[in-house]
Design a protein around this motif. Structure first.
Motif, PDB file in Angstrom:
ATOM      1  N   ALA A   1      -5.904   3.256 -11.092  1.00  0.00           N
ATOM      2  CA  ALA A   1      -6.853   2.251 -10.463  1.00  0.00           C
ATOM      3  C   ALA A   1      -6.392   1.340  -9.471  1.00  0.00           C
ATOM      4  N   PRO A   2      -7.294   0.910  -8.296  1.00  0.00           N
ATOM      5  CA  PRO A   2      -6.960   0.346  -7.102  1.00  0.00           C
ATOM      6  C   PRO A   2      -5.983  -0.885  -7.477  1.00  0.00           C
ATOM      7  N   GLY A   3      -6.042  -1.735  -8.436  1.00  0.00           N
ATOM      8  CA  GLY A   3      -5.224  -2.836  -8.860  1.00  0.00           C
ATOM      9  C   GLY A   3      -3.886  -2.496  -9.666  1.00  0.00           C
ATOM     10  N   ASP A   4      -3.934  -1.369 -10.163  1.00  0.00           N
ATOM     11  CA  ASP A   4      -2.467  -1.065 -10.985  1.00  0.00           C
ATOM     12  C   ASP A   4      -1.711   0.143 -10.579  1.00  0.00           C
ATOM     13  N   SER A   5      -1.926   0.729  -9.448  1.00  0.00           N
ATOM     14  CA  SER A   5      -1.378   1.813  -8.878  1.00  0.00           C
ATOM     15  C   SER A   5       0.190   1.387  -8.451  1.00  0.00           C
ATOM     16  N   PRO A   6       1.257   2.221  -8.630  1.00  0.00           N
ATOM     17  CA  PRO A   6       2.483   1.533  -8.300  1.00  0.00           C
ATOM     18  C   PRO A   6       2.516   0.858  -6.602  1.00  0.00           C
ATOM     19  N   LEU A   7       1.577   1.579  -5.588  1.00  0.00           N
ATOM     20  CA  LEU A   7       1.719   0.877  -4.575  1.00  0.00           C
ATOM     21  C   LEU A   7       1.079  -0.391  -4.582  1.00  0.00           C
ATOM     22  N   ALA A   8      -0.295  -0.577  -5.318  1.00  0.00           N
ATOM     23  CA  ALA A   8      -0.801  -1.716  -5.513  1.00  0.00           C
ATOM     24  C   ALA A   8       0.123  -3.025  -6.098  1.00  0.00           C
ATOM     25  N   LEU A   9       0.918  -2.573  -7.021  1.00  0.00           N
ATOM     26  CA  LEU A   9       1.655  -3.582  -7.614  1.00  0.00           C
ATOM     27  C   LEU A   9       2.887  -4.010  -6.832  1.00  0.00           C
ATOM     28  N   ALA A  10       3.301  -2.913  -5.993  1.00  0.00           N
ATOM     29  CA  ALA A  10       4.692  -3.307  -5.169  1.00  0.00           C
ATOM     30  C   ALA A  10       3.958  -4.155  -4.011  1.00  0.00           C
ATOM     31  N   SER A  11       2.580  -3.772  -3.489  1.00  0.00           N
ATOM     32  CA  SER A  11       2.408  -4.751  -2.245  1.00  0.00           C
ATOM     33  C   SER A  11       2.143  -6.222  -2.790  1.00  0.00           C
ATOM     34  N   SER A  12       1.659  -6.397  -4.218  1.00  0.00           N
ATOM     35  CA  SER A  12       1.623  -7.557  -4.659  1.00  0.00           C
ATOM     36  C   SER A  12       2.847  -8.317  -4.801  1.00  0.00           C
TER      37      SER A  12
END
Length: 393
Positions: A183-194
């Motif tokens: 999902a957009p908010g919990d992919s590894p990239l999304a988490l790492a971005s945050s």
């Protein structure tokens, strides 16, 4: 006249600490303000930027070098978060010390469609297209940075073998998969971005270096992690489908505000009264990224491509030549990582990083886009069904 679309200043992480701690072996640093709020240092950094804006705009002849007369010709509209309203006040205080103009907004914590339209594209639409900005990494490079991020979250040095004393409840990589999946908010990239953004906030807020990424994230490492943040924005907020729905309302009102200055009479949907010299929109990094994507704008500042750090500004300057011809100049300005960390005063000899931006499809003269060209390009970019024409000025 000038429109400044700005991002709020340095804030605390938007996640509660208990949620952050689930992804790390050690507790995240405590903040002195509630999640997502502007910090006192963030306020001062935005205020410093406002002081520079005053000097810069005075140099062009738009504002007087001092005094309060131009405050009555300045209009500020902020999103409804504490951090955006407070950033608007900080900017106002910096531009007009002793006589800051009022910061207008809807009721706090209500939704303002100028900054957050309700319409969103399907996840598949957002991920199927991308502007492929220069900041994107190859899958191999991205996975290497994600692996370094996982090491830091485990309490290990980024590029060394890792044997954590305790594993987090929720690892960055829950399953072996592509970095963009999920999902957009919990992919590894999304988490790492945050998390990369949170490391930047720790660094910019002046935390001791042993608290920035638990002592594992120095400035070079931070710059590397911020690539993940830019990559995520490139994949989501800069995709044509997402930007068209999310930024059309903002761009529509920016265009109408400029048109009001050109026509020198009230224009429906313009922000601020007729005769405004300076209009400030205190918003978010997403607003800047989406408007930039809609217009095809890119920048490289402080060694980072299309980054949108705290306090960043996207400026739309309306100029008129000796023949009465109007034109628009667009530029991006940001405090460098060092300026944020060291709270360096911004002066003509030590300015923020800035870049004049080229608008695709526009014939440039004297570094500016003619008003008819800008209006044509903006009209074509805007999704009319995503526009809310009225403004509660």
């Amino acid at each position: 006249m000038v429109i400044i679309l700005g991002r709020h200043g340095v804030r605390s992480p938007t996640w509660a600490q208990a949620r952050l701690d689930r992804y790390s072996a050690q507790p995240w640093p405590a903040w002195s303000v509630p999640p997502g709020n502007l910090t006192s240092r963030g306020y001062e950094l935005v205020k410093q930027f406002g002081s520079f804006d005053r000097a810069s705009l005075a140099e062009t002849g738009l504002l007087a070098t001092q005094g309060c007369e131009d405050a009555t010709k300045t209009y500020i509209w902020a999103d409804t978060d504490q951090r955006t309203i407070a950033s608007g006040k900080a900017l106002a205080e910096g531009v007009f010390p002793g006589c800051p103009p009022q910061v207008h907004s809807l009721a706090e914590r209500t939704n303002d469609p100028l900054f957050h339209p309700a319409a969103k594209p399907a996840d598949s639409d957002a991920s199927s297209k991308t502007t492929k900005g220069a900041g994107q990494q190859t899958p191999t490079q991205q996975h290497e940075l994600l692996d370094e991020m996982q090491h830091v979250l485990l309490g290990c040095d980024p590029k060394l073998a890792c044997s954590p004393a305790r594993k987090p409840a929720l690892p960055l990589f829950p399953v072996a998969s592509d970095a963009a999946q999920g999902a957009p908010g919990d992919s590894p990239l999304a988490l790492a971005s945050s998390f990369a953004e949170d490391f930047l906030l720790e660094y910019a807020d002046g935390m001791p270096m042993n608290e920035v990424g638990w002592g594992k994230v120095d400035e070079p490492q931070l710059r590397s992690f911020l690539i993940l943040h830019s990559d995520y924005f490139d994949r989501v907020y800069r995709t044509p489908a997402f930007a068209r729905l999310q930024a059309s309302n903002m761009l529509f009102h920016i265009e109408r505000t400029l048109e009001q200055a050109v026509e020198r009479k009230p224009v429906d949907a313009a922000i601020g009264p007729t005769g405004s010299k300076l209009v400030i929109l205190a918003g978010h990094d997403t607003n800047i990224a989406e408007v930039a994507a809609l217009l095809g704008l890119h920048w490289t500042l402080d060694g980072r491509t299309d980054d949108t750090p705290p306090g960043m500004q996207l400026l739309f300057e309306l100029w008129q030549d000796e023949h009465g011809n109007n034109s628009v100049r667009i530029s991006a300005e940001m405090q460098t990582i060092k300026q944020l960390r060291e709270m360096r005063p911004l002066t003509p000899t030590a300015p923020p990083a800035s870049e004049a931006l080229m608008l695709p499809g526009c014939a440039v003269s004297r570094g500016a886009c003619s008003w008819p060209d800008f209006q044509r390009i903006a009209d074509l970019a805007v999704e009319k069904d995503a526009v809310i024409a009225t403004r509660p000025n």
